[in-house]
Design a protein around this motif. Sequence first.
Motif, mmCIF file in Angstrom:
data_model
loop_
_atom_site.group_PDB
_atom_site.id
_atom_site.type_symbol
_atom_site.label_atom_id
_atom_site.label_comp_id
_atom_site.label_asym_id
_atom_site.label_seq_id
_atom_site.Cartn_x
_atom_site.Cartn_y
_atom_site.Cartn_z
ATOM 1 N N HIS A 133 -21.587 -53.650 -60.791
ATOM 2 C CA HIS A 133 -22.711 -54.876 -60.516
ATOM 3 C C HIS A 133 -23.093 -55.533 -61.780
ATOM 4 C CE1 HIS A 133 -25.566 -52.479 -59.171
ATOM 5 N NE2 HIS A 133 -26.267 -53.773 -59.272
ATOM 6 N N THR A 134 -23.390 -54.455 -62.798
ATOM 7 C CA THR A 134 -24.727 -55.202 -63.548
ATOM 8 C C THR A 134 -23.615 -55.053 -64.782
ATOM 9 O OG1 THR A 134 -25.549 -52.264 -64.273
ATOM 10 C CG2 THR A 134 -26.535 -53.914 -62.705
ATOM 11 N N LEU A 142 -13.965 -56.021 -60.669
ATOM 12 C CA LEU A 142 -14.764 -56.512 -59.158
ATOM 13 C C LEU A 142 -14.500 -58.130 -59.252
ATOM 14 C CD1 LEU A 142 -18.463 -54.813 -59.227
ATOM 15 C CD2 LEU A 142 -16.587 -54.110 -58.046
ATOM 16 N N ALA A 143 -13.927 -58.910 -60.068
ATOM 17 C CA ALA A 143 -13.539 -59.845 -59.865
ATOM 18 C C ALA A 143 -12.258 -59.970 -59.239
ATOM 19 C CB ALA A 143 -13.945 -60.792 -61.132
ATOM 20 N N THR A 144 -11.430 -59.265 -59.249
ATOM 21 C CA THR A 144 -9.921 -59.373 -58.862
ATOM 22 C C THR A 144 -9.809 -58.261 -57.795
ATOM 23 O OG1 THR A 144 -9.605 -56.928 -59.402
ATOM 24 C CG2 THR A 144 -9.545 -58.457 -61.187
ATOM 25 N N LEU A 145 -11.125 -58.692 -57.173
ATOM 26 C CA LEU A 145 -11.615 -58.016 -55.629
ATOM 27 C C LEU A 145 -10.826 -59.042 -54.370
ATOM 28 C CD1 LEU A 145 -12.796 -54.845 -55.657
ATOM 29 C CD2 LEU A 145 -11.003 -54.996 -55.908
ATOM 30 N N THR A 146 -10.302 -58.881 -53.472
ATOM 31 C CA THR A 146 -11.000 -59.773 -52.531
ATOM 32 C C THR A 146 -12.351 -59.601 -51.442
ATOM 33 O OG1 THR A 146 -10.127 -58.936 -51.101
ATOM 34 C CG2 THR A 146 -8.645 -60.169 -51.642
ATOM 35 N N VAL A 180 -17.309 -65.430 -63.023
ATOM 36 C CA VAL A 180 -16.183 -65.303 -63.762
ATOM 37 C C VAL A 180 -14.674 -65.183 -63.621
ATOM 38 C CG1 VAL A 180 -15.528 -62.121 -64.056
ATOM 39 C CG2 VAL A 180 -17.489 -62.870 -63.553
ATOM 40 N N ARG A 181 -14.630 -65.660 -62.075
ATOM 41 C CA ARG A 181 -13.084 -66.233 -62.265
ATOM 42 C C ARG A 181 -13.579 -67.146 -62.478
ATOM 43 N NH1 ARG A 181 -14.876 -64.480 -56.313
ATOM 44 N NH2 ARG A 181 -14.096 -62.447 -55.914
ATOM 45 N N GLN A 182 -13.526 -68.352 -62.974
ATOM 46 C CA GLN A 182 -13.831 -70.001 -63.141
ATOM 47 C C GLN A 182 -13.413 -69.360 -64.740
ATOM 48 O OE1 GLN A 182 -16.431 -72.588 -61.255
ATOM 49 N NE2 GLN A 182 -15.530 -72.018 -59.227
#
Length: 259
Positions: A133-134, A142-146, A180-182
């Motif tokens: 997370h850091t 982690l951004a690929t996870l639901t 991150v996703r955006q």
Amino acid sequence: MNTLQTVDRALRLLALAQQEPVVTLARAADELGVGTSVAHRLLATLEAHGFMRRSLDGPGYRLGPAMTGARPAHADTDFTHLVQDDLLELQAATGETVEFAVLEGQAVRYIYGIASQHHMRIEARAGTILPAHTAACGRALLATLTTDQLRRIYPNEPLPHAAKTTTPTRTALEAELENVRQRGYARNIEETQPGIAALAQTLPTPQGYPPIAITISGPQARLCFTRDDPGTPSEAALTQALRQATQKMQAKLTSKLQY
């Protein structure tokens, strides 16, 4: 084939994959003393559940992402061979250290890297484990996870190793992962180590293959990232190079799987 016999054979295949980099269909059948059709059904079932994955080196199988913690050093050498030339090009284009990493629960493990040639640089960290997370590469993965998948990894609101991070809680992490996703990539400014900044982007992989993050890192004194503005010239240039390299790697990965 009864249930106990099936379980026994599946476990034997997993043990074989821990000992040998690639298990071919013929090798699996020989190890079990069965026909190739039986061996294929077992391997396909293990692949469907993430315990095995197809090798990028040619026909055969390697340990899959569900075997985190039991994966030997050779488990991802085919990925290393696949992206090595592209990582060399990315390092030359950016001048900074480039690496790729995989997610292991709440941690991210660096698999392979090429260090910058600058006198002041970040050394390649193959084998190093950091809190996911850091680290920029951890956040990208982690951004690929639901949300449900993320909360199974982080069941509690306070997060560990949070003294100097912008994501000390799960709520803060979820907000950052949406950023991150955006943006399409993750960033980290001195959150894993003082004086270090990094960017990372995921390399999409087919089902059954461990997700990979490609990361660029360097001294913050040279990169000059700012927390509130991801549009600085330095970050924009590195992001463009990272995206181009990731697209090339994805095309190569897709091509390699067509055997």
